[in-house]
Design an enzyme around this catalytic site. Structure first.
Site, PDB file in Angstrom:
ATOM      1  N   SER A 148       1.040  -1.141   0.259  1.00  0.00           N
ATOM      2  CA  SER A 148       0.032   0.169   0.095  1.00  0.00           C
ATOM      3  C   SER A 148       1.028   1.376  -0.026  1.00  0.00           C
ATOM      4  O   SER A 148       0.570   2.379   0.373  1.00  0.00           O
ATOM      5  CB  SER A 148      -1.176  -0.021   1.326  1.00  0.00           C
ATOM      6  OG  SER A 148      -2.166  -0.340   1.228  1.00  0.00           O
TER       7      SER A 148
ATOM      8  N   LYS B 237       0.215   3.529  -2.483  1.00  0.00           N
ATOM      9  CA  LYS B 237      -1.333   4.870  -2.410  1.00  0.00           C
ATOM     10  C   LYS B 237      -1.024   6.551  -1.872  1.00  0.00           C
ATOM     11  O   LYS B 237      -1.022   7.219  -2.727  1.00  0.00           O
ATOM     12  CB  LYS B 237      -1.888   4.833  -1.745  1.00  0.00           C
ATOM     13  CG  LYS B 237      -2.893   3.324  -1.950  1.00  0.00           C
ATOM     14  CD  LYS B 237      -3.437   3.028  -0.670  1.00  0.00           C
ATOM     15  CE  LYS B 237      -4.132   1.236  -0.681  1.00  0.00           C
ATOM     16  NZ  LYS B 237      -4.567   0.515   0.520  1.00  0.00           N
TER      17      LYS B 237
ATOM     18  N   SER C 243      -6.354   3.270   4.655  1.00  0.00           N
ATOM     19  CA  SER C 243      -5.652   2.537   3.515  1.00  0.00           C
ATOM     20  C   SER C 243      -6.530   2.209   2.508  1.00  0.00           C
ATOM     21  O   SER C 243      -6.499   0.337   2.521  1.00  0.00           O
ATOM     22  CB  SER C 243      -4.328   1.048   3.554  1.00  0.00           C
ATOM     23  OG  SER C 243      -3.628   0.669   2.618  1.00  0.00           O
TER      24      SER C 243
ATOM     25  N   LYS D 206       3.190   6.184   5.062  1.00  0.00           N
ATOM     26  CA  LYS D 206       2.133   5.423   4.422  1.00  0.00           C
ATOM     27  C   LYS D 206       2.900   4.480   4.759  1.00  0.00           C
ATOM     28  O   LYS D 206       3.917   3.433   4.955  1.00  0.00           O
ATOM     29  CB  LYS D 206       2.064   5.401   3.003  1.00  0.00           C
ATOM     30  CG  LYS D 206       1.009   4.233   2.348  1.00  0.00           C
ATOM     31  CD  LYS D 206      -0.623   4.980   3.195  1.00  0.00           C
ATOM     32  CE  LYS D 206      -1.422   3.741   2.851  1.00  0.00           C
ATOM     33  NZ  LYS D 206      -1.707   2.657   3.866  1.00  0.00           N
TER      34      LYS D 206
END
Length: 398
Positions: free
Chosen positions: A82, A85, A137, A238
């Site tokens: 993730s 992202k 997320s 993140k």
């Protein structure tokens, strides 16, 4: 064996297969509400020793200059989960409007892994989806954003790869906006650091990724980034997790007005990725200091001007240079000023490039700035010469 027993065994195999599948491919699904990581005491005093971390790849860079301070397998292509992202968010911010109303499609509502439980037909603001994307997320938020910005997920992924390449992240390829394991979807620790460095220049992005808790309609969001709760100065960015990628984390941290970015990829556990991130961030903060080597428009030389209204003119640096350096590097740093001419002939125009200033460490140029003329100098005319002669005559008559 009876048909009933065979059917029961098949059902058991199916359940086990599904469980294994979700554990291998689930992205941030077990991250949940962040818990405070327990950092071991043996990394509190890093000293000058380069840390040995529990991650397959890692890097630390300076956000000011992009200088690499620490790296481990930083240029090897890996699944990144993730952390993908980050690219999704920056494309949304640059190509959409935060007040855009986004309608959730069936494809977005049915995606697996970590979600913010979006329903088909539901409408949310792009701003709200970005918080769901970067805090919890949400894979469903990622699909909804991709369809809204790119028209289709596939077109958006092409935009993602192009954006990364434009930023210099050449060893990256994106096949989804969320980062679930897919063939051909990869990046490197270095590329992610480059992308994060760019993204953090966007104030909205920076504000979102430092947020610990937020609310959007019908949902309370909690940032999965454990470093925000446990590491002094942490202000982004993140988390990520899939079976193929392992535990991944892009962290930004600021101390004494100096911001750095760390990336750790392929840690075995959540605590290991936090510990690894802390270790390399501590190493950077404790061994390096941000030095301003030169300021924009600072004069580095003065050149005579032939036939000019001014007799001389300053030569200035065209940009500031700030670099993180260890003390031994600072002591060994060599400054080189290279100017192509010893004098100038009027007229001279401000901003004209005339050379460069370079900083050399161990025979390697680590920073440089062009040099430029500081101001306009007009050429003398006949009247200027006559006035000069008259002025000199008056001096003789005194």
């Amino acid at each position: 064996m009876s048909k009933k027993k065979i059917l029961l065994n098949l059902c058991c195999l199916l359940i086990v297969s599904l469980l294994l599948s979700s554990s291998i491919y689930a992205d941030d699904i077990y991250e949940g509400k962040p818990s405070m990581p327990t950092f071991s005491s043996n990394v509190n005093d890093v000293g000058s020793k380069v840390p040995n971390i529990n991650a397959m790849a890692a890097i630390v860079i300076d956000t000011e200059s992009g200088r690499v301070i620490y790296e481990k397998n930083a240029y090897s292509k890996r699944a990144i989960a993730s952390t993908t992202k980050i690219v999704t968010a920056i494309l949304a911010l640059e190509n959409g409007n935060l007040d855009d109303e986004v309608t959730v499609s069936k494809r977005a509502a049915s995606v697996w892994g970590s979600t913010i439980k979006l329903k088909e037909g539901q409408k949310l603001k792009l701003r709200e989806l970005l918080y769901g994307l970067m805090l919890n997320s949400g894979n469903d938020a990622a699909i909804a954003i991709a369809e809204h910005i790119g028209g289709t997920v596939e077109n958006f992924c092409e935009m993602m790869t192009k954006k990364a390449h434009d930023l210099g992240a050449k060893n990256s390829s994106f096949k989804s906006p969320h980062g679930l394991d897919m063939d051909g979807h990869y990046s490197t620790a270095y590329d992610l650091a480059v992308i994060a460095r760019y993204a953090l220049k966007n104030k909205t992005f920076s504000n979102i990724v430092r947020t610990q808790i937020a609310s959007i309609p019908g949902r309370n969001l909690h940032n999965t980034n454990e470093m925000l709760y446990a590491y002094q100065g942490a202000d982004g960015v993140k988390t990520g997790y899939t079976g193929k990628a392992g535990r991944c984390l892009v962290t930004s941290a600021t101390r004494n007005n100096w911001r750095i970015i760390s990336v750790t990829l392929g840690s075995p556990t959540r605590n290991a990725r936090a510990q690894s991130s802390k270790s390399i961030l501590d190493y950077a903060f404790e061994n390096y200091k941000l030095h301003k080597l030169i300021s924009k428009a600072e004069s580095v030389a003065v050149l005579p001007v032939i036939k000019g209204l001014q007799e001389s003119i300053p030569v200035n640096a065209s940009r500031s240079i700030k670099l993180p350096l260890r003390q031994d590097e600072m002591d060994a740093l060599v400054k080189e000023v290279n100017i192509g001419q010893e004098k100038l002939k009027a007229p001279v125009k401000a901003g004209t490039r005339i050379g460069n200033i370079r900083y050399v460490l161990n025979d390697k140029v680590i920073a440089e700035s062009p040099l430029e003329i500081g101001s306009d100098v007009e050429r003398k005319g006949i009247l200027d010469y006559l006035c000069g002669i008259f002025t000199e005559w008056l001096k003789l008559m005194e």
